[in-house]
Scaffold this active site. Sequence first.
Site, PDB file in Angstrom:
ATOM      1  N   ASP A 194      -5.323   2.417  -1.200  1.00  0.00           N
ATOM      2  CA  ASP A 194      -5.042   0.966  -1.115  1.00  0.00           C
ATOM      3  C   ASP A 194      -5.371   2.061   0.404  1.00  0.00           C
ATOM      4  O   ASP A 194      -5.111   2.798   1.181  1.00  0.00           O
ATOM      5  CB  ASP A 194      -3.480   1.083  -0.612  1.00  0.00           C
ATOM      6  CG  ASP A 194      -2.731   0.210   0.559  1.00  0.00           C
ATOM      7  OD1 ASP A 194      -2.985  -0.796   0.409  1.00  0.00           O
ATOM      8  OD2 ASP A 194      -2.220   0.551   1.704  1.00  0.00           O
ATOM      9  N   GLU A 278      -8.979  -2.518  -3.097  1.00  0.00           N
ATOM     10  CA  GLU A 278      -9.594  -3.346  -2.417  1.00  0.00           C
ATOM     11  C   GLU A 278     -10.178  -3.895  -1.725  1.00  0.00           C
ATOM     12  O   GLU A 278     -11.073  -3.117  -0.623  1.00  0.00           O
ATOM     13  CB  GLU A 278      -8.374  -4.252  -1.115  1.00  0.00           C
ATOM     14  CG  GLU A 278      -7.126  -5.422  -1.362  1.00  0.00           C
ATOM     15  CD  GLU A 278      -6.236  -5.402  -0.437  1.00  0.00           C
ATOM     16  OE1 GLU A 278      -5.351  -6.639  -0.465  1.00  0.00           O
ATOM     17  OE2 GLU A 278      -5.318  -4.512   0.004  1.00  0.00           O
ATOM     18  N   CYS A 330       6.142  -5.886  -6.687  1.00  0.00           N
ATOM     19  CA  CYS A 330       7.137  -4.943  -6.439  1.00  0.00           C
ATOM     20  C   CYS A 330       6.143  -4.771  -8.007  1.00  0.00           C
ATOM     21  O   CYS A 330       6.040  -4.757  -8.839  1.00  0.00           O
ATOM     22  CB  CYS A 330       8.235  -5.161  -7.387  1.00  0.00           C
ATOM     23  SG  CYS A 330       9.195  -4.417  -7.925  1.00  0.00           S
ATOM     24  N   CYS A 333       9.004  -4.446 -11.543  1.00  0.00           N
ATOM     25  CA  CYS A 333       9.539  -5.011 -11.514  1.00  0.00           C
ATOM     26  C   CYS A 333       8.044  -5.995 -12.293  1.00  0.00           C
ATOM     27  O   CYS A 333       8.259  -7.390 -12.969  1.00  0.00           O
ATOM     28  CB  CYS A 333      10.061  -5.652 -12.434  1.00  0.00           C
ATOM     29  SG  CYS A 333      11.105  -6.354 -10.335  1.00  0.00           S
ATOM     30  N   CYS A 349      13.050  -4.394  -3.685  1.00  0.00           N
ATOM     31  CA  CYS A 349      12.524  -5.056  -4.373  1.00  0.00           C
ATOM     32  C   CYS A 349      14.318  -6.311  -4.485  1.00  0.00           C
ATOM     33  O   CYS A 349      15.062  -5.363  -5.014  1.00  0.00           O
ATOM     34  CB  CYS A 349      12.440  -5.052  -5.577  1.00  0.00           C
ATOM     35  SG  CYS A 349      11.899  -6.168  -6.559  1.00  0.00           S
ATOM     36  N   CYS A 352      14.901  -5.712  -9.055  1.00  0.00           N
ATOM     37  CA  CYS A 352      15.398  -4.837  -8.913  1.00  0.00           C
ATOM     38  C   CYS A 352      15.648  -3.756  -8.894  1.00  0.00           C
ATOM     39  O   CYS A 352      16.330  -2.661  -9.193  1.00  0.00           O
ATOM     40  CB  CYS A 352      14.158  -3.967 -10.070  1.00  0.00           C
ATOM     41  SG  CYS A 352      12.757  -3.804  -8.839  1.00  0.00           S
ATOM     42  N   ASP A 359       2.948   1.370   0.991  1.00  0.00           N
ATOM     43  CA  ASP A 359       1.503   2.056   1.083  1.00  0.00           C
ATOM     44  C   ASP A 359       1.409   1.731  -0.198  1.00  0.00           C
ATOM     45  O   ASP A 359       0.511   2.026  -0.888  1.00  0.00           O
ATOM     46  CB  ASP A 359       1.206   2.712   1.887  1.00  0.00           C
ATOM     47  CG  ASP A 359       0.941   1.652   3.494  1.00  0.00           C
ATOM     48  OD1 ASP A 359       0.207   1.001   3.537  1.00  0.00           O
ATOM     49  OD2 ASP A 359       0.312   2.463   4.391  1.00  0.00           O
TER      50      ASP A 359
END
Length: 378
Positions: A194, A278, A330, A333, A349, A352, A359
Amino acid sequence: MQLRYAFRIEPTPGQRLALNRAFGCVRVVFNDCLRARRDAHRAGLPYPKSSELSKRFITEAKTTPGRSWLGEVSAVVLQQSLRDLDAAYSHFFASVKGTRKGPRIGEPRMKSKRDSRQAVRFTANARWSITADGRLNLPKIGKVKVRWSRSLPSVPSTVTVLKDASGRYWASFVVETDPAADILPPLDADQGIDLGLTHFAVMADGSRVRSPRFLRRAEKKLEREQRRLSRRAKGSKNRNKQRIKVARAHAKVADARKDFHHKLSTKLIRENQAVSVESLSVRGLARTRLAKSVHDAGWSAFVHMLEYKAVRHGRTLTKVDRAFPSSQICSTCGHRDGPKPLHIRAWTCRQCGTHHDRDWNASKNVKHEGRRIRAATP
């Protein structure tokens, strides 16, 4: 595979004059041929062919009083200038037709002696050579000292001599390498990255690389040198000296950034069989208030290095589409928690209860998405 190896060269004062003469002759031939093609286009005539331009503006021009000095440089560099014009027109027409990838490019423009980059190219026909003592022997220029930082893997096919805005001279060799010799042993490891501004890269394994911010750190010095340049009288020798100082300060920043990109990209390619990153819209980000920091980071150059090094060493680089919501999902999960403003650097999250660093979570999602893309690719 063809690779380019660049080395600093240290021409003597006499050799610098000879190189500057070659730069000027190449520039004149390029501009004369470009002007002839533009005139033909305006008159509704077909573009003159390269053979006709070569005869008119190189062979016959040497016999005229106004262009007799073209004979003082190697004829090969003049022919290469004409080939550069052909290539520029080829790229332009391909861009107009839409067959060339990337942004649209314009028609070839006239070259100026004030351009930040001057170059001449010598092919094998010029009979240049590397002497036994490691000097670069160029026709009608002489034996130039080279700062060899590594050995060439094979005999070069061409050499391009360049002069940058800061007055430094470079020799850039094109060499042919054996692709099989560059392939690295396969590994089981893969990595997700990232890219950011505070941390240049956050990896899926939790490691972080802080952003060096080369431009930000040199900003005060650059501003000081630029102010001194603005006070110099235009056209004066002192202004030209100060212009070179400004160019050298900028070159120092660019060189440091390039060195950082090379070392980090090489490390990632050597330690991982696959790397996922990305695909950022750098052009769009450069229009925001973060523009200076985005340009300082140099993400595009870094990803480009990852790309060609992956091809060279038998690795895989997977580009995850920038529309992929890496910061919203997330990584534990898979629940999509929704968009979050940039000032939120950590979140929990709601599905979960896992607490995420923004990051690090994004890098893990990029890694998982890269695996999915590779598995779906035949």
